[in-house]
Design a protein around this motif. Structure first.
Motif, PDB file in Angstrom:
ATOM      1  N   LYS A 172      52.821 -81.091  23.783  1.00  0.00           N
ATOM      2  CA  LYS A 172      52.100 -80.366  22.724  1.00  0.00           C
ATOM      3  C   LYS A 172      51.170 -79.316  23.330  1.00  0.00           C
ATOM      4  O   LYS A 172      51.143 -78.169  22.887  1.00  0.00           O
ATOM      5  CB  LYS A 172      51.307 -81.357  21.877  1.00  0.00           C
ATOM      6  N   ARG A 173      50.431 -79.706  24.372  1.00  0.00           N
ATOM      7  CA  ARG A 173      49.488 -78.794  25.009  1.00  0.00           C
ATOM      8  C   ARG A 173      50.217 -77.596  25.610  1.00  0.00           C
ATOM      9  O   ARG A 173      49.819 -76.440  25.411  1.00  0.00           O
ATOM     10  CB  ARG A 173      48.693 -79.524  26.090  1.00  0.00           C
ATOM     11  N   TYR A 174      51.311 -77.846  26.356  1.00  0.00           N
ATOM     12  CA  TYR A 174      52.047 -76.747  26.978  1.00  0.00           C
ATOM     13  C   TYR A 174      52.731 -75.862  25.942  1.00  0.00           C
ATOM     14  O   TYR A 174      52.854 -74.655  26.136  1.00  0.00           O
ATOM     15  CB  TYR A 174      53.056 -77.262  28.005  1.00  0.00           C
ATOM     16  N   THR A 175      53.161 -76.438  24.846  1.00  0.00           N
ATOM     17  CA  THR A 175      53.747 -75.629  23.771  1.00  0.00           C
ATOM     18  C   THR A 175      52.707 -74.677  23.202  1.00  0.00           C
ATOM     19  O   THR A 175      52.976 -73.483  23.015  1.00  0.00           O
ATOM     20  CB  THR A 175      54.318 -76.527  22.658  1.00  0.00           C
ATOM     21  N   HIS A 176      51.505 -75.182  22.959  1.00  0.00           N
ATOM     22  CA  HIS A 176      50.432 -74.329  22.436  1.00  0.00           C
ATOM     23  C   HIS A 176      50.058 -73.242  23.447  1.00  0.00           C
ATOM     24  O   HIS A 176      49.840 -72.091  23.061  1.00  0.00           O
ATOM     25  CB  HIS A 176      49.204 -75.163  22.064  1.00  0.00           C
ATOM     26  N   GLU A 177      50.017 -73.602  24.726  1.00  0.00           N
ATOM     27  CA  GLU A 177      49.710 -72.603  25.755  1.00  0.00           C
ATOM     28  C   GLU A 177      50.789 -71.524  25.810  1.00  0.00           C
ATOM     29  O   GLU A 177      50.476 -70.335  25.950  1.00  0.00           O
ATOM     30  CB  GLU A 177      49.554 -73.268  27.120  1.00  0.00           C
ATOM     31  N   ALA A 178      52.056 -71.937  25.712  1.00  0.00           N
ATOM     32  CA  ALA A 178      53.149 -70.960  25.726  1.00  0.00           C
ATOM     33  C   ALA A 178      53.063 -70.042  24.517  1.00  0.00           C
ATOM     34  O   ALA A 178      53.253 -68.824  24.636  1.00  0.00           O
ATOM     35  CB  ALA A 178      54.502 -71.676  25.756  1.00  0.00           C
TER      36      ALA A 178
END
Length: 78
Positions: free
Chosen positions: A55-61
């Motif tokens: 979830k965190r990496y998706t938001h960062e992307a």
């Protein structure tokens, strides 16, 4: 990180999530979730951590794509 880096990390996290889900299902089918409750709990924690990181990496992307629309051209949505 580049958009390619995010794609790689997200793909690896998806593999981890899928593997953890499959292993948890096997534990449950064999009723090992009750016999090996500590191990099952550890596996569930790993799954939860992977989902949280995903979830965190998706938001960062998505933030990267929003700030640099040219990154969208290189993003693979598969």
């Amino acid at each position: 990180m580049t958009i390619e880096d995010y794609e790689f990390v997200l793909a690896e996290l998806q593999r981890l999530v899928d593997d953890a889900k499959a292993l948890m299902a096997k534990f449950e089918a064999a009723e090992f979730d009750q016999q090996l409750s500590d191990e099952y709990h550890t596996l569930h924690e790993l799954y939860a951590r992977a989902v949280k990181a995903q979830k965190r990496y998706t938001h960062e992307a998505l933030d990267l794509i929003e700030s640099d629309t040219s990154a969208l051209e290189n993003f693979n949505f598969n």
